[in-house]
Every structure is written in structure tokens, then in C-alpha cells.
Design a protein around this motif. Structure first.
Motif, PDB file in Angstrom:
ATOM      1  N   ASP A  23       0.703  -1.384  -0.256  1.00 36.02           N
ATOM      2  CA  ASP A  23      -0.107  -0.220  -0.014  1.00 36.02           C
ATOM      3  C   ASP A  23       1.018   1.401   0.195  1.00 36.02           C
ATOM      4  OD1 ASP A  23      -1.950  -1.187  -0.215  1.00 36.02           O
ATOM      5  OD2 ASP A  23      -2.217  -1.545   2.545  1.00 36.02           O
ATOM      6  N   PHE A  24       1.633   1.072   0.715  1.00 31.29           N
ATOM      7  CA  PHE A  24       2.912   2.265   0.846  1.00 31.29           C
ATOM      8  C   PHE A  24       3.433   2.739  -0.354  1.00 31.29           C
ATOM      9  CE2 PHE A  24       7.074   3.645   1.386  1.00 31.29           C
ATOM     10  CZ  PHE A  24       7.080   4.830   1.944  1.00 31.29           C
ATOM     11  N   VAL A  25       4.013   1.471  -1.436  1.00 30.87           N
ATOM     12  CA  VAL A  25       4.987   1.613  -2.513  1.00 30.87           C
ATOM     13  C   VAL A  25       3.687   2.162  -3.699  1.00 30.87           C
ATOM     14  CG1 VAL A  25       5.716   0.581  -4.221  1.00 30.87           C
ATOM     15  CG2 VAL A  25       6.540  -0.100  -2.078  1.00 30.87           C
ATOM     16  N   VAL A  26       2.920   2.026  -4.008  1.00 27.45           N
ATOM     17  CA  VAL A  26       1.203   2.297  -4.194  1.00 27.45           C
ATOM     18  C   VAL A  26       1.416   3.546  -4.153  1.00 27.45           C
ATOM     19  CG1 VAL A  26      -0.863   2.066  -5.047  1.00 27.45           C
ATOM     20  CG2 VAL A  26       0.901  -0.123  -5.496  1.00 27.45           C
ATOM     21  N   GLU A  27       1.059   3.897  -3.531  1.00 27.05           N
ATOM     22  CA  GLU A  27       0.547   5.489  -3.230  1.00 27.05           C
ATOM     23  C   GLU A  27       1.923   7.104  -2.608  1.00 27.05           C
ATOM     24  OE1 GLU A  27      -0.985   7.895   1.104  1.00 27.05           O
ATOM     25  OE2 GLU A  27      -1.401   5.710   0.967  1.00 27.05           O
ATOM     26  N   CYS A  28       3.259   6.091  -2.388  1.00 26.21           N
ATOM     27  CA  CYS A  28       4.102   7.199  -2.365  1.00 26.21           C
ATOM     28  C   CYS A  28       5.390   6.790  -3.456  1.00 26.21           C
ATOM     29  CB  CYS A  28       4.256   6.795  -0.782  1.00 26.21           C
ATOM     30  SG  CYS A  28       3.624   7.085   0.146  1.00 26.21           S
ATOM     31  N   ASP A  29       5.389   5.747  -3.788  1.00 26.45           N
ATOM     32  CA  ASP A  29       6.848   6.233  -4.685  1.00 26.45           C
ATOM     33  C   ASP A  29       6.115   6.275  -6.154  1.00 26.45           C
ATOM     34  OD1 ASP A  29       9.357   3.932  -5.422  1.00 26.45           O
ATOM     35  OD2 ASP A  29       7.653   4.599  -7.601  1.00 26.45           O
TER      36      ASP A  29
END
Length: 147
Positions: A127-133
């Protein structure tokens, strides 16, 4: 709270074996509460009719020598799914295109990943990767993530 270690960020381009289109790649260290937590590798593909990303997340001890005994890798595909207008993450066999090596430690199969006690940690990082990368987010949503 997750953050990334931008000094560790890397990336590049590779030609897709199945369609000949370029794929974009990114990787970096994820920190949790200021401490190394995981490393992720993401490859973003545009096959013309669908955009997808393959994300591998490696958990383990970081920054304490070359010990990889506790490394554990989960994998997922993020992209279109049946009966949904939005992309979604689906567990897959971890790092199946990457060569075996100590960095990846134990590469979990889809079945083993779904039954593993750290599966919730994995989905949080995804979730963090999809949201922030920047690369992954823009690939799927057409714009850079908001700060």
C-alpha cells in the motif's frame, strides 16, 4: 509510519521479454519509525491494453553486516483485475524472475505467502509503495503522488 531512504533508491529500464516494450524499475529501502524495515523492487509494465506492476518486498535484518539468514521475500502483481474498475494487488510467487541469492532469502510461493504471519506487514508495504513511490503511483494513476 513508513518513509523511504532516498540515498538507497535505484532504478532503470529493461525491455519486456513478452512484448518488447520498455519497463521501468525502481527500488529502495523502506524505513519504519526511522529504522530500516524492508527493501522493495518494483517493475512497471505497459502492455498497451493494461498497465501492471510487479512488486517484491524483502523483510529481514538490515545494516548489520552481510547476514541474510532472516530474509524473507513476498511478491505481488498490482494492476487490473476481473470485475473491478480499479487496480488491485494479488499475491504471486516472490521474485520469480530474479536470480536466487542471499538478499532475497526465502522466496515465498503465493500459497506460502498467504498463510505467512507477516502477510499483513507485506500488504502495508505494498500500500505504501503504490501510494508513495513516484514511478509506481504515476504509472497507475497518471500523476505523481501528493506530498
Amino acid at each position: 509510519m513508513f518513509t523511504t531512504d532516498e540515498s538507497f533508491r535505484g532504478g532503470g529500464e529493461k525491455i519486456c521479454d513478452c512484448c518488447g516494450n520498455p519497463s521501468q524499475r525502481t527500488w529502495t529501502m523502506v524505513e519504519r519509525d526511522g529504522r530500516p524495515y524492508a527493501v522493495y523492487f518494483a517493475a512497471c509494465y505497459d502492455h498497451g491494453h493494461e498497465r501492471e506492476s510487479w512488486i517484491d518486498v524483502v523483510f529481514g535484518t538490515w545494516g548489520e553486516g552481510d547476514e541474510y539468514d532472516d530474509h524473507l521475500t513476498f511478491g505481488c502483481r498490482f494492476g487490473p483485475v476481473v470485475n473491478s474498475p480499479l487496480p488491485a494487488a494479488t499475491a504471486v510467487d516472490a521474485a520469480f524472475v530474479a536470480p536466487d541469492g542471499p538478499l532475497y532469502g526465502e522466496k515465498l510461493s503465493r500459497t506460502a505467502a498467504l498463510a505467512h504471519p507477516r502477510i499483513a506487514d507485506f500488504w502495508q508495504v505494498v500500500d505504501f509503495v503504490v501510494e508513495c513511490d513516484p514511478l509506481v503511483h504515476e504509472h497507475h494513476y497518471g500523476h505523481r503522488p501528493q506530498s
